[in-house]
Design a protein around this motif. Structure first.
Motif, PDB file in Angstrom:
ATOM      1  N   GLN A  11     -68.976-113.072 -72.468  1.00 16.43           N
ATOM      2  CA  GLN A  11     -67.832-113.654 -72.499  1.00 16.43           C
ATOM      3  C   GLN A  11     -66.841-112.419 -72.961  1.00 16.43           C
ATOM      4  OE1 GLN A  11     -69.643-114.872 -74.706  1.00 16.43           O
ATOM      5  NE2 GLN A  11     -68.587-115.824 -76.563  1.00 16.43           N
ATOM      6  N   HIS A  12     -67.301-111.546 -73.769  1.00 17.43           N
ATOM      7  CA  HIS A  12     -66.277-110.523 -74.231  1.00 17.43           C
ATOM      8  C   HIS A  12     -66.681-109.163 -73.539  1.00 17.43           C
ATOM      9  CE1 HIS A  12     -64.832-113.506 -77.185  1.00 17.43           C
ATOM     10  NE2 HIS A  12     -65.926-113.743 -77.714  1.00 17.43           N
ATOM     11  N   THR A  15     -63.432-107.279 -72.891  1.00 20.33           N
ATOM     12  CA  THR A  15     -62.793-106.423 -74.002  1.00 20.33           C
ATOM     13  C   THR A  15     -63.726-105.353 -74.285  1.00 20.33           C
ATOM     14  OG1 THR A  15     -62.080-108.654 -74.726  1.00 20.33           O
ATOM     15  CG2 THR A  15     -61.982-106.770 -76.612  1.00 20.33           C
ATOM     16  N   ILE A  16     -65.056-105.337 -74.477  1.00 19.08           N
ATOM     17  CA  ILE A  16     -65.823-104.241 -74.723  1.00 19.08           C
ATOM     18  C   ILE A  16     -65.695-103.125 -73.939  1.00 19.08           C
ATOM     19  CG2 ILE A  16     -68.299-103.421 -74.843  1.00 19.08           C
ATOM     20  CD1 ILE A  16     -69.064-106.210 -75.596  1.00 19.08           C
ATOM     21  N   ASP A  17     -65.357-103.473 -72.516  1.00 22.96           N
ATOM     22  CA  ASP A  17     -65.224-102.120 -71.567  1.00 22.96           C
ATOM     23  C   ASP A  17     -64.120-101.511 -71.767  1.00 22.96           C
ATOM     24  OD1 ASP A  17     -67.813-103.065 -70.536  1.00 22.96           O
ATOM     25  OD2 ASP A  17     -66.903-104.042 -68.921  1.00 22.96           O
ATOM     26  N   ARG A  18     -62.820-102.467 -72.128  1.00 26.83           N
ATOM     27  CA  ARG A  18     -61.439-101.826 -72.037  1.00 26.83           C
ATOM     28  C   ARG A  18     -61.599-100.898 -73.607  1.00 26.83           C
ATOM     29  NH1 ARG A  18     -57.065-100.744 -69.261  1.00 26.83           N
ATOM     30  NH2 ARG A  18     -55.373-100.525 -70.607  1.00 26.83           N
ATOM     31  N   ALA A  95     -62.947-109.057 -80.732  1.00 28.62           N
ATOM     32  CA  ALA A  95     -63.047-109.536 -79.321  1.00 28.62           C
ATOM     33  C   ALA A  95     -62.639-110.839 -79.149  1.00 28.62           C
ATOM     34  CB  ALA A  95     -64.501-109.274 -78.862  1.00 28.62           C
ATOM     35  N   GLN A  96     -62.694-111.764 -80.211  1.00 28.63           N
ATOM     36  CA  GLN A  96     -62.352-113.200 -79.916  1.00 28.63           C
ATOM     37  C   GLN A  96     -60.875-113.156 -79.772  1.00 28.63           C
ATOM     38  OE1 GLN A  96     -65.089-114.671 -83.121  1.00 28.63           O
ATOM     39  NE2 GLN A  96     -64.422-116.574 -81.873  1.00 28.63           N
ATOM     40  N   THR A  97     -60.142-112.454 -80.554  1.00 27.10           N
ATOM     41  CA  THR A  97     -58.635-112.429 -80.539  1.00 27.10           C
ATOM     42  C   THR A  97     -58.092-111.908 -79.493  1.00 27.10           C
ATOM     43  OG1 THR A  97     -58.659-112.715 -83.041  1.00 27.10           O
ATOM     44  CG2 THR A  97     -56.487-112.431 -81.868  1.00 27.10           C
TER      45      THR A  97
END
Length: 175
Positions: A11-12, A15-18, A95-97
């Motif tokens: 689900q994150h 974010t990891i990719d960005r 990643a959550q925020t």
């Protein structure tokens, strides 16, 4: 630079990719704008609770076994954090925020990488070590030393917040 995705689920992935796509450009912007060097760097993407565990784990070789609860007061809604490690600097993006908030990811990278440059300035590492030893209850600082360290932290935070305005430049450079 070493990139780590630490215990984050699919689900994150955005974010990891960005973060992975933007980190090199963000380093270039920060180093150019504040005329400094990030130095040896690890960049991690993690969830909220593991973010603070990573900080404590980074400190353990320098200060021994430490209580992670010291950092739990920060858990709230932190987008990221930066700290020193035995070999350089660790930047952790939450990643959550940051999930689904591309602009905040870019701002957070610029902000935290500014701290990485600050931590590599002459005398900065020694002050951070002294402050952390105080925070961990290892070697207390005098009241005057603590006030001076807090003024330095406040000034560095203002500088990092100003760097966030370059988020559009960062977005353009990786588009």
């Amino acid at each position: 630079m070493r990139f780590i995705a630490h215990r984050v689920g699919r689900q994150h992935q955005a974010t990891i990719d960005r973060v992975h796509a933007a980190v090199d450009a963000a380093v270039d912007i920060v180093e150019r704008e504040i005329r400094g060097c990030v130095g040896p760097l690890e960049v991690a993407v993690s969830n909220t609770s593991d973010m603070w565990r990573m900080v404590v784990d980074a400190h353990r070789p320098m200060f021994g076994r430490q209580n992670a609860r010291l950092w739990q007061r920060h858990e709230g809604h932190a987008f990221g954090t930066t700290t020193i490690t035995p070999g350089g600097v660790l930047v952790v993006i939450n990643a959550q925020t940051c999930r689904g908030r591309g602009i905040e990811i870019d701002k957070t990278l610029l902000h935290e990488l500014t701290h990485a440059v600050q931590f590599n300035r002459p005398g900065a590492r020694a002050l951070i070590m002294r402050s952390l030893a105080n925070n961990y209850g290892i070697t207390p600082m005098t009241e005057a030393e603590a006030k001076a360290a807090n003024r330095q932290v406040d000034a560095e935070e203002r500088e990092a917040e100003r760097m966030e305005r370059h988020h559009r430049l960062l977005a353009q450079s990786i588009a």
